[in-house]
Write an enzyme that holds these catalytic residues in place. Sequence first.
Site, PDB file in Angstrom:
ATOM      1  N   GLY A 119      56.760  -4.219 -57.582  1.00 26.07           N
ATOM      2  CA  GLY A 119      56.500  -3.037 -57.091  1.00 26.07           C
ATOM      3  C   GLY A 119      56.159  -2.874 -55.597  1.00 26.07           C
ATOM      4  N   SER A 171      61.498  -7.971 -56.410  1.00 21.10           N
ATOM      5  CA  SER A 171      61.413  -8.973 -57.434  1.00 21.10           C
ATOM      6  C   SER A 171      62.417  -8.930 -58.913  1.00 21.10           C
ATOM      7  CB  SER A 171      59.872  -8.851 -58.139  1.00 21.10           C
ATOM      8  OG  SER A 171      59.752  -7.582 -58.529  1.00 21.10           O
ATOM      9  N   TYR A 209      64.731   7.714 -55.464  1.00 19.03           N
ATOM     10  CA  TYR A 209      65.770   6.815 -54.981  1.00 19.03           C
ATOM     11  C   TYR A 209      67.085   7.461 -55.618  1.00 19.03           C
ATOM     12  CZ  TYR A 209      68.610   2.819 -53.966  1.00 19.03           C
ATOM     13  OH  TYR A 209      69.002   1.893 -53.245  1.00 19.03           O
ATOM     14  N   GLU A 259      71.494  -3.880 -62.765  1.00 19.13           N
ATOM     15  CA  GLU A 259      70.462  -2.762 -62.279  1.00 19.13           C
ATOM     16  C   GLU A 259      70.822  -1.226 -62.599  1.00 19.13           C
ATOM     17  OE1 GLU A 259      66.596  -2.323 -60.318  1.00 19.13           O
ATOM     18  OE2 GLU A 259      67.684  -4.456 -60.579  1.00 19.13           O
ATOM     19  N   ASP A 305      69.788  -6.039 -51.889  1.00 20.29           N
ATOM     20  CA  ASP A 305      68.593  -6.907 -52.676  1.00 20.29           C
ATOM     21  C   ASP A 305      69.178  -8.130 -53.239  1.00 20.29           C
ATOM     22  OD1 ASP A 305      67.259  -4.629 -51.825  1.00 20.29           O
ATOM     23  OD2 ASP A 305      66.554  -4.170 -53.705  1.00 20.29           O
TER      24      ASP A 305
HETATM   25  C1  GLA Z   1      66.115  -0.620 -52.917  1.00 22.81           C
HETATM   26  C2  GLA Z   1      67.415  -0.882 -53.333  1.00 22.81           C
HETATM   27  C3  GLA Z   1      68.445  -1.324 -52.084  1.00 22.81           C
HETATM   28  C4  GLA Z   1      68.295  -0.458 -51.051  1.00 22.81           C
HETATM   29  C5  GLA Z   1      66.857  -0.308 -50.593  1.00 22.81           C
HETATM   30  C6  GLA Z   1      66.727   0.721 -49.513  1.00 22.81           C
HETATM   31  O1  GLA Z   1      65.281  -1.792 -52.521  1.00 22.81           O
HETATM   32  O2  GLA Z   1      67.483  -1.795 -54.423  1.00 22.81           O
HETATM   33  O3  GLA Z   1      69.765  -1.490 -52.688  1.00 22.81           O
HETATM   34  O4  GLA Z   1      68.974   0.828 -51.010  1.00 22.81           O
HETATM   35  O5  GLA Z   1      66.083   0.088 -51.685  1.00 22.81           O
HETATM   36  O6  GLA Z   1      66.984   0.143 -48.461  1.00 22.81           O
END
Ligand code: GLA
Length: 389
Positions: A124, A129, A224, A162, A174
Amino acid sequence: MKKKLVKHVTASFKEQFNAAPEYIFLSPGRINIIGEHVDYNDGFVLPAAINKYVCFAVSKNSDGKVNLFAKDLNESYSFDMDNNLKPADQMWANFFLGVAHEIKQRGLASKGVNIAFSSTIPMGAGLSSSAAVECGFAYALNSIYNLGLSKEDIALIGQKSEHTFVGVNCGIMDQFASVFGKKSKVIKLDCNTLEYEYHKADFKEYMLVLLDSKVKHTHLTSGYNDRRNEVEKGIAILKQHYPGVKTFRDLNEDKVHTVKDQLGDVIYRRCLFVVREIQRVLDAVAALEKQDFAGLGQLMYATHNGLSKNYEVSCEEIDFLVDAVRADETVLGARMMGGGFGGCSINLVKKDAADALIARVAKEYKEKFNIKLEAYKVKVAKGTSLYTS
Ligand code: GLA
């Protein structure tokens, strides 16, 4: 640190499964220099894998089951590869279930494994992670059972899982950074085509310091997915207005501005941030190549302002951490990093001033929020891999 983690996970595996593991895999967390919230907007990003890992001790088994032991939580979970896989109540198990499901969807025959795992990536904190777990597991199954997946496939499987099993509609950054990371290199990734190139992560007398606000986010409950919906609406309106436009890449500030009334204030500001941020990544790569670290730092500050004011994904604590270093001449740039709503700020700091800076900000942060700041002097490391001692 890496050796200690491997030893610890190996011992835990032996305790759980009464035998030594056949394989050890390491899957890293990531930082992002610049290019935030643009991976799902066809932009560019500039992430890198770091020397914080999820470590997996793994052996094949013959019963077709995936038997998991999460050492850090002291929890177990098992599932049968042959069953119809569904999301579980244990959140962490979904990272594995989702990957297994995606592998099956591709018609690949993976068999059973016993796994013990543990992580040095704080959860977090915006260091991905979860992507490290997803990619590490996919990488392990691919290596052990010769599934024939490419690195890109592994990243895409992680992302898809995810979406489907965790419920976060994330971009590709990520997972891509975790799998494609290279020692001392940042990755310039084109999130539209998945073309990428490596650039030197050498900041000379400067270094990267992460300041962890300890405000934990989960993107399931953060804004998000809302941001994704907002920009989707935005690009649909912009496409209507500009028939030639396919993605945010085909736009610029002026074009977004012209459509302000139709977009409405909130979506206008989201779209404005996106087109500016896409351009900033290109400028940042040019600055990095020229070793113009002051220029790079200014771009990081500009990104933060945009994330905080227009994209509205920062929070009071992170804004405080960035504001606390703005006037400090040992810091060239700082900004919120990752999905936001908490997590870390990333700072480009003079190496010999880093300790003093951390001490000062920690004191101020404690006074203001009564939270103990954590700082990480991260190194840029290689991506998901089999560990050999
Ligand atoms: C999270 C998401 C990524 C990206 C970032 C913001 O980490 O998993 O895909 O969108 O936020 O840049």
